[in-house]
Structure formats: structure tokens, C-alpha cells
Design an enzyme around this catalytic site. Structure first.
Site, PDB file in Angstrom:
ATOM      1  N   SER A 111      38.464 -44.613  35.364  1.00  0.00           N
ATOM      2  CA  SER A 111      38.049 -45.742  36.187  1.00  0.00           C
ATOM      3  C   SER A 111      38.651 -47.039  35.645  1.00  0.00           C
ATOM      4  O   SER A 111      39.854 -47.199  35.595  1.00  0.00           O
ATOM      5  CB  SER A 111      36.519 -45.803  36.250  1.00  0.00           C
ATOM      6  OG  SER A 111      36.094 -46.794  37.134  1.00  0.00           O
ATOM      7  N   ASP A 245      39.285 -50.761  41.655  1.00  0.00           N
ATOM      8  CA  ASP A 245      39.500 -50.409  40.258  1.00  0.00           C
ATOM      9  C   ASP A 245      40.475 -49.234  40.203  1.00  0.00           C
ATOM     10  O   ASP A 245      41.083 -48.863  41.210  1.00  0.00           O
ATOM     11  CB  ASP A 245      38.172 -50.085  39.577  1.00  0.00           C
ATOM     12  CG  ASP A 245      37.502 -48.847  40.168  1.00  0.00           C
ATOM     13  OD1 ASP A 245      37.876 -48.426  41.280  1.00  0.00           O
ATOM     14  OD2 ASP A 245      36.600 -48.295  39.513  1.00  0.00           O
ATOM     15  N   ASP A 247      40.237 -45.926  39.939  1.00  0.00           N
ATOM     16  CA  ASP A 247      40.046 -44.681  40.700  1.00  0.00           C
ATOM     17  C   ASP A 247      39.549 -44.914  42.110  1.00  0.00           C
ATOM     18  O   ASP A 247      39.175 -43.967  42.804  1.00  0.00           O
ATOM     19  CB  ASP A 247      39.113 -43.721  39.955  1.00  0.00           C
ATOM     20  CG  ASP A 247      37.675 -44.197  39.904  1.00  0.00           C
ATOM     21  OD1 ASP A 247      37.459 -45.407  39.693  1.00  0.00           O
ATOM     22  OD2 ASP A 247      36.752 -43.368  40.042  1.00  0.00           O
ATOM     23  N   ASP A 249      36.900 -46.421  43.530  1.00  0.00           N
ATOM     24  CA  ASP A 249      35.513 -46.335  43.999  1.00  0.00           C
ATOM     25  C   ASP A 249      34.774 -47.668  43.882  1.00  0.00           C
ATOM     26  O   ASP A 249      33.632 -47.781  44.305  1.00  0.00           O
ATOM     27  CB  ASP A 249      34.749 -45.219  43.284  1.00  0.00           C
ATOM     28  CG  ASP A 249      34.475 -45.505  41.815  1.00  0.00           C
ATOM     29  OD1 ASP A 249      35.074 -46.450  41.251  1.00  0.00           O
ATOM     30  OD2 ASP A 249      33.658 -44.775  41.210  1.00  0.00           O
TER      31      ASP A 249
END
EC number: 5.4.2.8
Length: 477
Positions: A111, A245, A247, A249
Site C-alpha cells: 500500500s 495510494d 494499491d 484502495d
């Protein structure tokens, strides 16, 4: 000879632990054996509750992620479990696909955490694993006899279906005559977002694509990224800038002036656009959300999507339109919702695209800043102090629990005075003038998080800056 003799022991010896959302640790500690140990333990826990023969797998753009995915896939093969590899896609795209196919999933992603770290996120066929599942994974004793790291063949299905999930909601290109900038950096969804917004009618400008991994933290936006957004908005005459960000999400969205919206304000505007009845949010979110002005019910939780998701079970007993979001902007759809006579299925995991699309849909005949300015004035700010161990963070919070005056003095707020504290997650202090300062240890990296809330933005920023500057100075003595 087994590569993994006892998955529990391998995981324990690695030092890798479950954080706020997923297992996180240093890349050097995520050896093939450790990735395999987590994988076989996860499969064992899932097989206790679900019947399946395939696990979905995807990655972000971190250089270490593909190798970790190869190890996970090899462990699945050793257990006789098939693997579908969706390549580099946003975490919510993997979650949506695996839930649609009723199969578990593993996302290799760190992340927003620093470059030298990475992580594994696990999904049940019905959504994110629970804290109970995490404990079960850590206690399983399983083996893996052979790891053959093979090239992984990419399926495009998750990417295609994720885009379709949102484009299918709108019969007309409502973003016609809108210019949207996509700050691509190294986001896992950077190749999906441009065609998505073009399909919705927008003119899209690609911005800031990077060949090197950039750990964007939507709760601690850098000064450089703030300046970039303002410059881009002016140079390209943009109506909005969208980013995420690492990833994909957690969204990062700027208005027509290039001012990044706070994640909880974005979540509030999206929830209103969805006509939500009940909302679950972490205690770190802006207090105007729980003021009683907007929703029938607001449930406050600890920080982390598993706690927000857990609250959905309670809310679903009394309400039919349920959502959740976090201060980082990640938006969770807790129930099916009808939009433009189209059914949008629940997706109880953090998503960056839904709040962006609903904000743009709501502002299609006005501006984003106009929507924000309609809200009551209450500002939040947050930042982090990196390199602060969890133990050190917890000792600070313990200081406040034992003697609040000592903590206020330690963080440079001895003249403020406090009227109450909340220990739901870390220490949240309400000061005499109604401002709030909140300290907690990050669950994902050795960082101390600081959140502040005030009626003036400068005041919220000053509280965070003063607090972290004093902690940094004292911790380095």
C-alpha cells in the site's frame, strides 16, 4: 524435504505481523518460505469455512511484489490449489473479482508504506478476512514440500470487470466537457483509470507517471505533491485531479484549484451522493460526520477497515443503505445500492474509484470546491513521524493515560488544557477550546500518527506540527 516444516514457526520467526490491514514487514523478511507459510496457513483457514479449488492473486507495482506472488502461487500449487493471476490491478479490483467468483484471494501490496517494505492482504470469498481469521492464520501448523517459482500468466478479467462495475451505472457520459487529471505515479490502477474516466466522457490528462515506486500516503500528502497539484490544475485547466495510494484502495482527489480533499470529507460527500442511511467510520474522522446532521446513524470504530466492516453486521440489522469510509479516503460499500436504476453490489473493502465517481457525478453541474464549501466548517490535518517503533508510540500513550498533563507538556501543548480523552484507538484528546489531538501507533510500519481537528485549518496544522516536532526532538535526545 519440506521447504516449510511448520508454517506457524516460519511466520513467527520472520517477525512479520498483521497490521491495520494485512501482513506487513520488510521485503528482506518476506522470503519465499515466509510467503509460502502465510499462503498455506491462509488456505487451511479458508478450507475450514469454504469449498474452493482456486485462489485469485494480484500485485502492486513494487519491485518485490512479483517475486512474492510467485512464491504464493508455488505454495498454492504444492497444496493442489489452482491460481488465477490478475497481474497489477487495484486491490478493490481483485476483491470484486474474487467475491464475484466466490473464491479467496491474496493481494501482494505494501500500500502506502515505505519502499523497503511490502505486505500480503487476504480475502475470503465474501470479503476481507477478519481479525479472528488473522489470529487463526498465525496459529495454523501446516507444511509446504516444494516451491517451484514459475512465470505467472496474467488474466485481464479483474481489470475489465472493475471498470465495467462503474461505467455500467451511467447511461450518458456525464463528465463531458470536464478535464480530469490522473496523477498516475506508480499506482496499481494507473492503466485502468484513464480509460475509465474517458468512458464516462472526460478529457483526461496523464500526470506524474513514475518508473520508480512512489509510496503515496493519502493521510500525509507531501508538500511537493500539494505544489504539483496546484501547478497542474492551473497549467491544464483541470476540473479535478484523481490519484490513489500504491494499491489503489485509498483515493486522493483535488478540486479545480488543485487543493487535495481530506479523505473523510470525500467520504462524507460520497455518502451523501449515495443517500446513505447509516455510516461506519473510525474515530479519527472529522467530527462533523457524527454530528447527527447527515445520517440516521453513525457508528464509530477503531482505525482499520476490518473494524469498519465488522460494524456493517450491526448496522445491517436496522438499515438498508450502509457505507463506511476512513480518514484516508478509502470507501467501503456495505450494502447493495441502486444508482440510476442500476444495482451496485456491495464491496466491503476499501475502494478509491467509487468516491471519486460519485463526487464528480454530484459536481457535474457545479464545482468540487462548491460542494465542499456547503459543508460545516471543521478542518482536520494529519501527519506521521517515521522511525518511531510501536513500543515507543505505546509508551507515549501510556504516559498520557497515567498523567495527561505530562503528555501535554511532552508534546508542547502544556498551555492548552484538556477536557476529555478517548482511548478507542490510541489517545484522542479534546482540548479546552474544542480542538482535538489524536496520537496512535501505525499498524503498518514503525510510525507514529498524529491527527488534529479544529475550526481553522491553520490551527489543525499547527497542532500536528507542534506535536510531532516536540516528539521528534525528545525522541532523538
Amino acid at each position: 524435504m519440506n521447504v516449510v516444516n511448520n508454517s506457524r514457526d516460519v511466520i513467527y520467526s520472520s517477525g512479520i505481523v498483521f497490521g491495520t490491514s494485512g501482513a506487513r514487514g520488510l521485503v528482506k523478511d518476506f522470503t519465499p518460505q515466509v510467503c509460502a507459510a502465510f499462503t498455506v496457513s491462509f488456505v487451511a483457514v479458508m478450507q475450514e469455512h469454504f469449498s474452493f479449488d482456486t485462489v485469485a492473486l494480484a500485485i502492486d507495482n513494487r519491485p518485490s511484489s512479483y517475486g512474492m506472488a510467485q512464491a504464493c502461487a508455488a505454495a498454492l500449487a504444492d497444496k493442489g490449489v489452482n491460481c488465477i493471476f490478475y497481474g497489477v490491478v487495484p486491490t478493490p479490483a481483485l476483491a470484486f473479482q474474487s467475491m464475484s467468483d466466490n473464491m479467496p484471494a491474496i493481494m501482494v501490496t505494501g500500500s502506502h508504506i515505505p519502499f523497503e517494505r511490502n505486505g500480503l492482504k487476504f480475502y475470503r470469498p465474501d470479503g476481507e478476512i477478519t481479525k479472528h481469521d488473522e489470529a487463526a492464520i498465525l496459529s495454523v501448523e501446516d507444511t509446504c514440500s516444494h516451491l517451484e517459482l514459475k512465470e505467472l500468466i496474467v488474466s485481464e478479467m479483474a481489470a475489465v470487470n472493475y471498470i465495467s462495475r462503474y461505467t455500467s451505472l451511467f447511461s450518458t457520459p456525464f463528465l463531458k466537457n470536464k478535464r480530469i487529471g490522473i496523477y498516475e505515479h506508480s499506482s496499481a490502477g494507473r492503466d485502468l483509470y484513464k480509460p475509465l474516466f474517458i468512458a464516462l466522457g472526460a478529457e483526461v490528462v496523464s500526470l506524474g507517471r513514475s518508473d520508480n515506486f512512489v509510496p503515496i500516503d493519502t493521510e500525509a500528502v507531501s508538500k511537493e505533491d500539494r505544489e504539483k497539484a496546484r501547478s497542474w490544475a492551473k497549467e491544464f485547466d483541470l476540473d479535478a485531479i484523481f490519484s490513489t495510494d500504491g494499491d489503489g484502495d485509498r483515493p486522493l482527489i483535488a478540486d479545480e484549484a488543485g487543493e487535495w480533499l481530506r479523505g473523510d470529507i470525500l467520504g462524507l460527500l460520497c455518502s451523501l451522493a449515495l443517500d446513505a442511511e447509516a455510516v461506519a467510520i473510525p474515530v479519527s474522522c472529522n467530527s462533523i460526520i457524527s454530528s447527527g446532521r447527515f445520517f440516521k446513524h453513525v457508528k464509530l470504530t477503531k482505525i482499520g477497515s476490518p473494524y469498519v466492516i465488522e460494524a456493517f453486521n450491526e448496522l445491517s440489522r436496522s438499515y438498508s443503505r450502509i457505507v463506511g469510509f476512513e480518514a484516508n479516503g478509502g470507501f467501503l460499500l456495505g450494502s447493495d445500492i441502486c444508482i440510476n436504476e442500476q444495482n451496485l453490489h456491495a464491496l466491503p473493502t476499501r475502494d478509491a474509484v467509487l468516491p471519486a465517481i460519485m463526487l464528480l457525478y454530484k459536481s457535474r453541474n457545479t464545482s468540487i470546491s462548491a460542494l465542499v464549501n456547503e459543508l460545516p466548517t471543521r478542518y482536520t490535518h494529519s501527519d506521521r513521524l517515521q522511525g518511531i517503533t510501536t513500543d515507543k508510540s505505546q509508551s507515549l500513550i501510556s504516559m498520557g493515560r497515567e498523567n495527561l498533563s505530562n503528555l501535554l507538556s511532552y508534546i508542547g501543548l502544556e498551555n492548552e488544557g484538556a477536557i476529555s480523552t478517548d482511548m478507542t484507538d490510541g489517545m484522542r484528546i479534546t482540548l479546552r477550546d474544542g480542538c482535538i489531538v489524536h496520537l496512535r501507533a501505525s499498524g503498518n510500519a514503525p510510525e507514529l500518527r498524529c491527527y488534529a481537528e479544529a475550526n481553522l485549518l491553520n490551527r489543525a496544522q499547527d497542532l500536528v506540527n507542534t506535536t510531532l516536532a516536540n516528539i521528534k526532538k525528545r525522541c532523538l535526545l
